[in-house]
Design a protein around this motif. Structure first.
Motif, short mmCIF file in Angstrom:
data_model
loop_
_atom_site.label_atom_id
_atom_site.label_comp_id
_atom_site.label_asym_id
_atom_site.label_seq_id
_atom_site.Cartn_x
_atom_site.Cartn_y
_atom_site.Cartn_z
N VAL A 51 0.89 -1.28 -0.01
CA VAL A 51 -0.11 0.10 0.00
C VAL A 51 0.93 1.12 0.02
O VAL A 51 1.99 1.20 0.43
CB VAL A 51 -0.98 -0.08 1.31
N GLN A 52 0.47 2.37 -0.53
CA GLN A 52 1.05 3.58 -0.55
C GLN A 52 1.17 4.21 0.46
O GLN A 52 0.07 4.03 1.48
CB GLN A 52 0.48 4.63 -1.65
N PRO A 53 1.88 5.22 1.14
CA PRO A 53 1.95 5.84 2.31
C PRO A 53 0.60 6.82 2.14
O PRO A 53 0.24 7.18 1.21
CB PRO A 53 3.12 6.73 2.21
N GLY A 87 -2.09 5.19 2.84
CA GLY A 87 -3.40 4.36 2.60
C GLY A 87 -3.77 3.68 3.79
O GLY A 87 -3.35 3.72 4.80
N PRO A 135 5.67 4.35 5.77
CA PRO A 135 6.76 3.33 5.47
C PRO A 135 7.08 2.53 6.91
O PRO A 135 7.64 1.40 6.73
CB PRO A 135 7.80 4.17 4.85
N SER A 151 5.68 -0.78 7.80
CA SER A 151 6.07 -2.04 7.11
C SER A 151 6.84 -3.04 8.05
O SER A 151 7.59 -2.91 8.78
CB SER A 151 7.14 -1.68 5.92
N VAL A 207 4.59 -0.74 3.22
CA VAL A 207 4.04 0.67 2.81
C VAL A 207 5.15 1.17 2.16
O VAL A 207 6.12 1.64 2.45
CB VAL A 207 3.68 1.32 4.38
N SER A 208 4.95 1.34 0.68
CA SER A 208 6.13 2.21 -0.06
C SER A 208 5.29 2.77 -1.41
O SER A 208 4.15 2.51 -1.79
CB SER A 208 6.83 0.86 -0.59
N SER A 209 5.93 3.77 -1.86
CA SER A 209 5.42 4.46 -3.20
C SER A 209 6.17 4.01 -4.19
O SER A 209 5.97 4.27 -5.41
CB SER A 209 5.55 5.94 -2.79
#
Length: 121
Positions: free
Chosen positions: A12-14, A16, A87, A90, A119-121
């Motif tokens: 999931v993106q930061p 989210g 992030p 994670s 958690v990462s873009s």
């Protein structure tokens, strides 16, 4: 045999959200605490959130205001709603529960196999 099975992890993106679930199955008479922990490589498991059979909840400082733990006792299930993910959230998330498998027995400690949250873009 009693088992805990987690689900709901993923990428999931930061900022989210994700919702984790943990279902306890087997010969279960009663469940006391149902908690979530997380672990990153090289570190010990850290407490994230906990719930007791009376409806009480508690949270680790780093997730207060962002994560919510809830339970469905009829389904022997605990959830972790994670919002505004960062992030640093994670980790592998583990479910932990104290379960008695017959009336009058001790409550034993059980762990699930874990589910990865990234958690990462």
């Amino acid at each position: 045999q009693i088992q805990l099975v987690e689900s709901g992890g993923g990428l999931v993106q930061p900022g989210g959200s994700l919702r984790l679930s943990c279902v306890a199955s087997g010969e279960i008479f009663s469940i006391d605490g149902m908690d979530w922990y997380r672990q990153t490589p090289g570190n010990q498991r850290a407490f994230v959130a906990g719930s007791n059979s009376g409806g009480g909840t508690r949270y680790g400082d780093s997730v207060k205001g962002r994560f919510t733990i809830s339970r469905d006792n009829a389904k022997n299930t605990v959830y972790l709603q994670m919002n505004n993910l960062k992030p640093e959230d994670s980790a592998v998330y583990y479910c932990n529960a104290q379960i008695a498998y017959y009336s009058g027995s001790y409550y034993n400690d059980y762990w699930g196999q874990g589910t990865q949250v990234t958690v990462s873009s």
